[in-house]
Design a protein around this motif. Structure first.
Motif, PDB file in Angstrom:
ATOM      1  N   LYS A 185       0.876  -1.238  -0.057  1.00  0.00           N
ATOM      2  CA  LYS A 185       0.089  -0.069  -0.109  1.00  0.00           C
ATOM      3  C   LYS A 185       0.810   1.137   0.009  1.00  0.00           C
ATOM      4  CE  LYS A 185      -4.300  -1.819   2.075  1.00  0.00           C
ATOM      5  NZ  LYS A 185      -5.153  -1.904   3.349  1.00  0.00           N
ATOM      6  N   SER A 186       2.030   1.089   0.819  1.00  0.00           N
ATOM      7  CA  SER A 186       3.011   2.464   0.668  1.00  0.00           C
ATOM      8  C   SER A 186       3.345   2.469  -0.420  1.00  0.00           C
ATOM      9  CB  SER A 186       3.830   2.161   1.811  1.00  0.00           C
ATOM     10  OG  SER A 186       4.779   1.232   1.600  1.00  0.00           O
ATOM     11  N   SER A 187       3.789   1.539  -1.260  1.00  0.00           N
ATOM     12  CA  SER A 187       4.461   1.615  -2.614  1.00  0.00           C
ATOM     13  C   SER A 187       3.492   2.026  -3.620  1.00  0.00           C
ATOM     14  CB  SER A 187       5.050   0.136  -3.131  1.00  0.00           C
ATOM     15  OG  SER A 187       5.764  -0.473  -2.210  1.00  0.00           O
ATOM     16  N   LEU A 188       2.086   1.581  -3.582  1.00  0.00           N
ATOM     17  CA  LEU A 188       1.075   2.159  -4.248  1.00  0.00           C
ATOM     18  C   LEU A 188       0.813   3.859  -4.138  1.00  0.00           C
ATOM     19  CD1 LEU A 188      -1.585  -0.485  -3.760  1.00  0.00           C
ATOM     20  CD2 LEU A 188      -0.508   0.177  -6.051  1.00  0.00           C
ATOM     21  N   GLY A 189       1.050   4.122  -2.881  1.00  0.00           N
ATOM     22  CA  GLY A 189       1.148   5.576  -2.764  1.00  0.00           C
ATOM     23  C   GLY A 189       1.910   6.399  -3.276  1.00  0.00           C
ATOM     24  N   VAL A 190       3.173   5.812  -3.572  1.00  0.00           N
ATOM     25  CA  VAL A 190       4.324   6.541  -4.247  1.00  0.00           C
ATOM     26  C   VAL A 190       3.841   6.688  -5.842  1.00  0.00           C
ATOM     27  CG1 VAL A 190       6.710   6.363  -5.159  1.00  0.00           C
ATOM     28  CG2 VAL A 190       6.098   5.834  -2.765  1.00  0.00           C
ATOM     29  N   PHE A 191       3.316   5.685  -6.468  1.00  0.00           N
ATOM     30  CA  PHE A 191       3.072   5.550  -7.980  1.00  0.00           C
ATOM     31  C   PHE A 191       1.987   5.962  -8.295  1.00  0.00           C
ATOM     32  CE2 PHE A 191       6.440   2.212  -7.635  1.00  0.00           C
ATOM     33  CZ  PHE A 191       7.044   2.573  -8.606  1.00  0.00           C
ATOM     34  N   TYR A 192       0.844   6.371  -7.364  1.00  0.00           N
ATOM     35  CA  TYR A 192      -0.532   6.791  -7.944  1.00  0.00           C
ATOM     36  C   TYR A 192      -0.065   8.304  -8.244  1.00  0.00           C
ATOM     37  CZ  TYR A 192      -2.560   9.509  -3.942  1.00  0.00           C
ATOM     38  OH  TYR A 192      -2.580  10.550  -3.254  1.00  0.00           O
ATOM     39  N   LYS A 193       0.682   9.047  -7.692  1.00  0.00           N
ATOM     40  CA  LYS A 193       1.237  10.224  -7.819  1.00  0.00           C
ATOM     41  C   LYS A 193       1.798  10.775  -9.100  1.00  0.00           C
ATOM     42  CE  LYS A 193       1.669  11.016  -3.016  1.00  0.00           C
ATOM     43  NZ  LYS A 193       2.620  11.373  -1.706  1.00  0.00           N
ATOM     44  N   LYS A 194       2.205   9.540  -9.728  1.00  0.00           N
ATOM     45  CA  LYS A 194       2.846   9.990 -11.065  1.00  0.00           C
ATOM     46  C   LYS A 194       1.797   9.471 -12.257  1.00  0.00           C
ATOM     47  CE  LYS A 194       7.189   8.459  -9.166  1.00  0.00           C
ATOM     48  NZ  LYS A 194       8.416   7.380  -8.958  1.00  0.00           N
ATOM     49  N   HIS A 195       2.181  10.316 -13.322  1.00  0.00           N
ATOM     50  CA  HIS A 195       1.252  10.111 -14.480  1.00  0.00           C
ATOM     51  C   HIS A 195       1.453   9.371 -15.697  1.00  0.00           C
ATOM     52  CE1 HIS A 195      -1.725  13.370 -12.989  1.00  0.00           C
ATOM     53  NE2 HIS A 195      -0.663  13.602 -12.029  1.00  0.00           N
ATOM     54  N   SER A 196       2.665   8.950 -15.398  1.00  0.00           N
ATOM     55  CA  SER A 196       3.176   8.115 -16.787  1.00  0.00           C
ATOM     56  C   SER A 196       2.461   6.766 -16.752  1.00  0.00           C
ATOM     57  CB  SER A 196       4.863   7.861 -16.535  1.00  0.00           C
ATOM     58  OG  SER A 196       5.163   6.965 -15.656  1.00  0.00           O
ATOM     59  N   LEU A 197       2.498   6.191 -17.966  1.00  0.00           N
ATOM     60  CA  LEU A 197       1.802   4.841 -18.167  1.00  0.00           C
ATOM     61  C   LEU A 197       2.599   3.852 -17.568  1.00  0.00           C
ATOM     62  CD1 LEU A 197       0.742   5.042 -22.085  1.00  0.00           C
ATOM     63  CD2 LEU A 197      -0.932   5.287 -20.231  1.00  0.00           C
ATOM     64  N   PHE A 198       3.839   3.922 -17.585  1.00  0.00           N
ATOM     65  CA  PHE A 198       4.841   3.001 -16.805  1.00  0.00           C
ATOM     66  C   PHE A 198       4.360   3.070 -15.341  1.00  0.00           C
ATOM     67  CE2 PHE A 198       8.632   1.885 -14.134  1.00  0.00           C
ATOM     68  CZ  PHE A 198       8.799   0.748 -14.698  1.00  0.00           C
ATOM     69  N   ALA A 199       3.998   4.263 -14.622  1.00  0.00           N
ATOM     70  CA  ALA A 199       3.481   4.307 -13.409  1.00  0.00           C
ATOM     71  C   ALA A 199       2.384   3.338 -13.180  1.00  0.00           C
ATOM     72  CB  ALA A 199       3.655   5.807 -12.861  1.00  0.00           C
ATOM     73  N   GLN A 200       1.414   3.568 -14.021  1.00  0.00           N
ATOM     74  CA  GLN A 200       0.094   2.963 -13.886  1.00  0.00           C
ATOM     75  C   GLN A 200       0.281   1.482 -14.149  1.00  0.00           C
ATOM     76  OE1 GLN A 200      -3.325   5.015 -15.295  1.00  0.00           O
ATOM     77  NE2 GLN A 200      -2.112   6.917 -16.158  1.00  0.00           N
ATOM     78  N   LEU A 201       1.447   0.997 -14.965  1.00  0.00           N
ATOM     79  CA  LEU A 201       1.570  -0.554 -15.125  1.00  0.00           C
ATOM     80  C   LEU A 201       2.089  -0.995 -13.884  1.00  0.00           C
ATOM     81  CD1 LEU A 201       1.883  -2.865 -17.104  1.00  0.00           C
ATOM     82  CD2 LEU A 201       4.307  -2.174 -17.339  1.00  0.00           C
ATOM     83  N   VAL A 202       2.967  -0.199 -13.384  1.00  0.00           N
ATOM     84  CA  VAL A 202       3.633  -0.691 -12.002  1.00  0.00           C
ATOM     85  C   VAL A 202       2.469  -0.550 -10.815  1.00  0.00           C
ATOM     86  CG1 VAL A 202       5.221  -0.341 -10.139  1.00  0.00           C
ATOM     87  CG2 VAL A 202       6.069  -0.110 -12.620  1.00  0.00           C
TER      88      VAL A 202
END
Length: 231
Positions: A111-128
């Motif tokens: 969940k903490s890792s999800l919190g990092v990536f949901y702030k990013k807008h790239s498609l790679f971030a959404q894949l991760v």
């Protein structure tokens, strides 16, 4: 048996809407850019399916090794019985298991890792984001993995979990585009649906196991030739 993987995902996708749906709404995206918004949601879900497929590979490899020592008949009956047992054991007993603190720590890490990536807008971030989401503890995924575990070959286990993930896709995409509005269209309780699907899966596994030949082994000799693979 592979076709049942898609049906498990489709029937249990109401559970996905309740558990993963709100998480998917955290994904960034500008709805005014319709094409990129849709692509981002598709990429996120492909990340989930990728994780499910990798988990399928892991249980498939383990299943291949266990199949060296026992028959599919026994495995089907054991796995089906364990799924049924999960509904019989009182919740307070399950909560007292020593493994739960470790599961809780792992869940908090994801969940903490999800919190990092949901702030990013790239498609790679959404894949991760989707890949990590697929690692969150989920009873429906565990039920699907039990089916993947029983496949004869590891590649079949991968395909089983990929088809399971594709089965959840229609509901997850619908939720991503319609949001809470889709919940108003569903008047019954999702928990009833996925609980029923678990029980039916368990009964089907036991039934299939009972009807398999006693010598239905799935292991191979050194040349890759099946040994005692009953029909």
């Amino acid at each position: 048996m592979l076709y049942s993987a898609f049906m498990i995902g489709l029937a249990g996708s109401l559970h996905c809407m309740g558990m993963c749906g709100p998480i998917s709404m955290l994904l960034p995206g500008d709805k005014s850019k319709r094409g990129r918004y849709i692509l981002g949601r598709v990429v996120y879900n492909l990340g989930r399916i990728l994780t499910y497929s990798l988990l399928g590979l892991m249980v498939g490899l383990v299943g291949e090794q266990i199949a060296l020592f026992t028959s599919q008949k026994a495995l089907f009956i054991i796995v089906g019985s364990l799924i049924l047992l999960a509904f019989v054991v009182p919740a307070r007993w399950r909560q007292s298991l020593d493994v739960l603190p470790y599961v809780s720590r792992f869940t908090n890490f994801i969940k903490s890792s999800l919190g990092v990536f949901y702030k990013k807008h790239s498609l790679f971030a959404q894949l991760v984001f989707g890949v990590l989401n697929g690692l969150l503890p989920c009873g429906l995924v565990y039920a699907a993995l039990s089916g993947a575990f029983l496949m004869s070959e590891a590649w079949e286990s991968v395909l089983f979990m990929a088809l399971f993930g594709l089965g959840t896709l229609p509901m997850m995409l619908s939720f991503a585009f319609l949001g809470n509005g889709i919940r108003k269209l569903i008047s019954f309780k999702p928990k009833v649906v996925y609980t029923f699907s678990y029980i039916m899966l368990a009964i089907w596994l036991i039934f299939k196991g009972v009807n398999l030949p006693a010598n239905n082994f799935t292991h191979h000799d050194a040349n890759g030739i099946p040994v005692c693979h009953g029909k």
